[in-house]
Design an enzyme around this catalytic site. Sequence first.
Site, PDB file in Angstrom:
ATOM      1  N   GLU A 299       0.818  -1.221   0.000  1.00  0.00           N
ATOM      2  CA  GLU A 299       0.000   0.000   0.000  1.00  0.00           C
ATOM      3  C   GLU A 299       0.850   1.268   0.000  1.00  0.00           C
ATOM      4  O   GLU A 299       0.737   2.108   0.904  1.00  0.00           O
ATOM      5  CB  GLU A 299      -0.863  -0.041   1.263  1.00  0.00           C
ATOM      6  CG  GLU A 299      -2.217   0.556   1.131  1.00  0.00           C
ATOM      7  CD  GLU A 299      -3.065   0.162   2.321  1.00  0.00           C
ATOM      8  OE1 GLU A 299      -4.214  -0.233   2.098  1.00  0.00           O
ATOM      9  OE2 GLU A 299      -2.580   0.217   3.472  1.00  0.00           O
TER      10      GLU A 299
ATOM     11  N   TYR B 197       2.630  14.135   0.358  1.00  0.00           N
ATOM     12  CA  TYR B 197       2.324  14.831   1.601  1.00  0.00           C
ATOM     13  C   TYR B 197       2.706  16.305   1.570  1.00  0.00           C
ATOM     14  O   TYR B 197       3.111  16.873   2.592  1.00  0.00           O
ATOM     15  CB  TYR B 197       2.987  14.111   2.795  1.00  0.00           C
ATOM     16  CG  TYR B 197       2.582  12.652   2.896  1.00  0.00           C
ATOM     17  CD1 TYR B 197       1.269  12.304   3.165  1.00  0.00           C
ATOM     18  CD2 TYR B 197       3.502  11.624   2.678  1.00  0.00           C
ATOM     19  CE1 TYR B 197       0.883  10.976   3.238  1.00  0.00           C
ATOM     20  CE2 TYR B 197       3.121  10.287   2.734  1.00  0.00           C
ATOM     21  CZ  TYR B 197       1.813   9.974   3.017  1.00  0.00           C
ATOM     22  OH  TYR B 197       1.435   8.662   3.087  1.00  0.00           O
TER      23      TYR B 197
ATOM     24  N   ARG C  44       6.040  20.033   6.052  1.00  0.00           N
ATOM     25  CA  ARG C  44       6.754  18.869   6.595  1.00  0.00           C
ATOM     26  C   ARG C  44       8.008  19.237   7.396  1.00  0.00           C
ATOM     27  O   ARG C  44       8.392  18.500   8.294  1.00  0.00           O
ATOM     28  CB  ARG C  44       7.074  17.851   5.487  1.00  0.00           C
ATOM     29  CG  ARG C  44       5.780  17.286   4.856  1.00  0.00           C
ATOM     30  CD  ARG C  44       6.035  16.085   3.965  1.00  0.00           C
ATOM     31  NE  ARG C  44       6.461  14.931   4.724  1.00  0.00           N
ATOM     32  CZ  ARG C  44       7.700  14.498   4.801  1.00  0.00           C
ATOM     33  NH1 ARG C  44       8.667  15.114   4.130  1.00  0.00           N
ATOM     34  NH2 ARG C  44       8.002  13.451   5.526  1.00  0.00           N
TER      35      ARG C  44
ATOM     36  N   CYS D 218       3.375  34.335   8.667  1.00  0.00           N
ATOM     37  CA  CYS D 218       3.665  35.116   9.855  1.00  0.00           C
ATOM     38  C   CYS D 218       3.988  34.189  10.997  1.00  0.00           C
ATOM     39  O   CYS D 218       3.178  34.009  11.908  1.00  0.00           O
ATOM     40  CB  CYS D 218       2.430  35.923  10.195  1.00  0.00           C
ATOM     41  SG  CYS D 218       2.764  37.636  10.125  1.00  0.00           S
TER      42      CYS D 218
HETATM   43  N1  LLP Z   1      -1.497   2.627   4.368  1.00  0.00           N
HETATM   44  C1  LLP Z   1      -1.881   3.165   5.532  1.00  0.00           C
HETATM   45  C2  LLP Z   1      -2.920   2.510   6.319  1.00  0.00           C
HETATM   46  C3  LLP Z   1      -1.302   4.356   5.974  1.00  0.00           C
HETATM   47  O1  LLP Z   1      -1.677   4.876   7.128  1.00  0.00           O
HETATM   48  C4  LLP Z   1      -0.321   4.994   5.166  1.00  0.00           C
HETATM   49  C5  LLP Z   1       0.276   6.250   5.592  1.00  0.00           C
HETATM   50  C6  LLP Z   1       0.039   4.390   3.952  1.00  0.00           C
HETATM   51  C7  LLP Z   1      -0.562   3.207   3.597  1.00  0.00           C
HETATM   52  C8  LLP Z   1       1.054   4.983   3.022  1.00  0.00           C
HETATM   53  O2  LLP Z   1       2.309   5.106   3.615  1.00  0.00           O
HETATM   54  P1  LLP Z   1       3.535   5.657   2.741  1.00  0.00           P
HETATM   55  O3  LLP Z   1       3.877   4.596   1.726  1.00  0.00           O
HETATM   56  O4  LLP Z   1       3.092   6.914   2.106  1.00  0.00           O
HETATM   57  O5  LLP Z   1       4.622   5.878   3.729  1.00  0.00           O
HETATM   58  N2  LLP Z   1       2.195  12.887   6.728  1.00  0.00           N
HETATM   59  C9  LLP Z   1       3.349  12.042   6.957  1.00  0.00           C
HETATM   60  C10 LLP Z   1       3.095  10.632   6.489  1.00  0.00           C
HETATM   61  C11 LLP Z   1       1.918   9.985   7.171  1.00  0.00           C
HETATM   62  C12 LLP Z   1       1.663   8.598   6.662  1.00  0.00           C
HETATM   63  C13 LLP Z   1       0.367   8.097   7.175  1.00  0.00           C
HETATM   64  N3  LLP Z   1      -0.025   6.830   6.686  1.00  0.00           N
HETATM   65  C14 LLP Z   1       4.553  12.652   6.238  1.00  0.00           C
HETATM   66  O6  LLP Z   1       4.407  13.712   5.627  1.00  0.00           O
HETATM   67  O7  LLP Z   1       5.643  12.106   6.304  1.00  0.00           O
END
Ligand code: LLP
Length: 432
Positions: free
Chosen positions: A291, A391, A331, A362
């Site tokens: 995923e 993100y 981020r 600001c």
């Molecule tokens: N599946 C589930 C259930 C998740 O919660 C997430 C990410 C993914 C897949 C995808 O994960 P990825 O392959 O993108 O790492 N806002 C944070 C990242 C939060 C990720 C949350 N869940 C950032 O900017 O680093």
Amino acid sequence: MITSESFGVNAEGHLTIGGCDSVKLAETFGTPLYVMDENVIRKVCRMYQGSLEKYYQGKGQAVYASKAFSCKEMCRIVAEEGLGLDVVSGGELYTAKAAGFPAERVYFHGNNKTRDEIKFGLEFGVGHFVADNLEELELLQELAAERNQTAKILLRIKPGVDAHTHEFIRTGQIDSKFGFALENGEAKQAVQKALQLPNVQLIGLHCHIGSQIFDVAPFVLAAELLLDFMKEIRDETGTLLKELNLGGGYGIKYVKEDTPVPYDQYMQIVSEAIIKRCEAYQMEIPYVYMEPGRSIVGEAGVTLYEVGSVKTIPNIRTYVSVNGGMTDNPRYALYHAPYTALIANKAAEPADFCATIAGKCCESGDLIQENTMIQKPQAGDILAVLSTGAYNYSMASNYNRNPKPAVVMVRDGEARVIVRRETYEDLIRCDV
Ligand code: LLP
């Protein structure tokens, strides 16, 4: 600078992205601007899908986590590439629907789906709900029964695996708001409950152990723990769960020190472990989902800004202020996330200037990067920040009533707007 087949430097010394001159993109579409390279996105989609074909007998599917970057065009690309789609809100689901994404390939996540969101999911006919808690199981039963439907579910399990990543985005351990813990019997209780609900069909298990992970070992460990649990369920209830979703979290390159695992290698190693474990348990191998979100879009994206001022504080640092900031990329403010930046119109020059890149909000914490090496900056330069495809747009805000930038998709030297720039009128659209 980090190298990528998407980037180049042309005869004018300008950074090129997907065959397009970044300075011309900034002139044509304005700044700040998110630029995404379609070829990079499609290539990564194919790497994930291909790895399931190659190493796991094709008994699996890559599912794009749309929280990383969601818009209609992205949903269309994902649909064309044959991936599934992870949505985590009514809004992401609405976007998928508006793009004509096939409902049966949608996986509905979330630790607190509302009644309305679940109804929407059932109406749309999403393929699977990933159920997070006992209340949700009850709600799914009630709403599916009302509609004379059966909701197919995976249960979100906390395998308790520490994936060595930033604390805020680690979600696999027991102290997490997501899912059912294995250790304390919660997960088993959820299985027993799900098996009793007539309008809920338990298909499999899901886990997600964190994000920006550079190691395959935690994925192997999580898969093994979930297979152990599947065996326990089979032995105790006679029910063999058929699907296993291993979540996302595959790390990408933000700075040159980052060393991501090639995306098609995860499945090579994880599938060996799954096949071995299933043989030992005399269990049919489950259908497997990966995923990924970040790794599909992250490196495909670049943000272009215009430099407004260069302020040197003697013996302290130089602030280079750009016309965006934490509103389009929160981020660094949130996680101190590392990024590589460069002056796009001076890409051939040495990066020998130490700059702190500041936004226009600001707020002192509105920084994109501190003390990073770029080419000597001046007002009017175009500053590029790399690996912003994930993100960034999806976490953007309108703080200080800054309109959100446009998103432009580039491919083989052609560029097209896929999300238009917000206007001031958009900002007051909901005001009464
Ligand atoms: N599946 C589930 C259930 C998740 O919660 C997430 C990410 C993914 C897949 C995808 O994960 P990825 O392959 O993108 O790492 N806002 C944070 C990242 C939060 C990720 C949350 N869940 C950032 O900017 O680093």
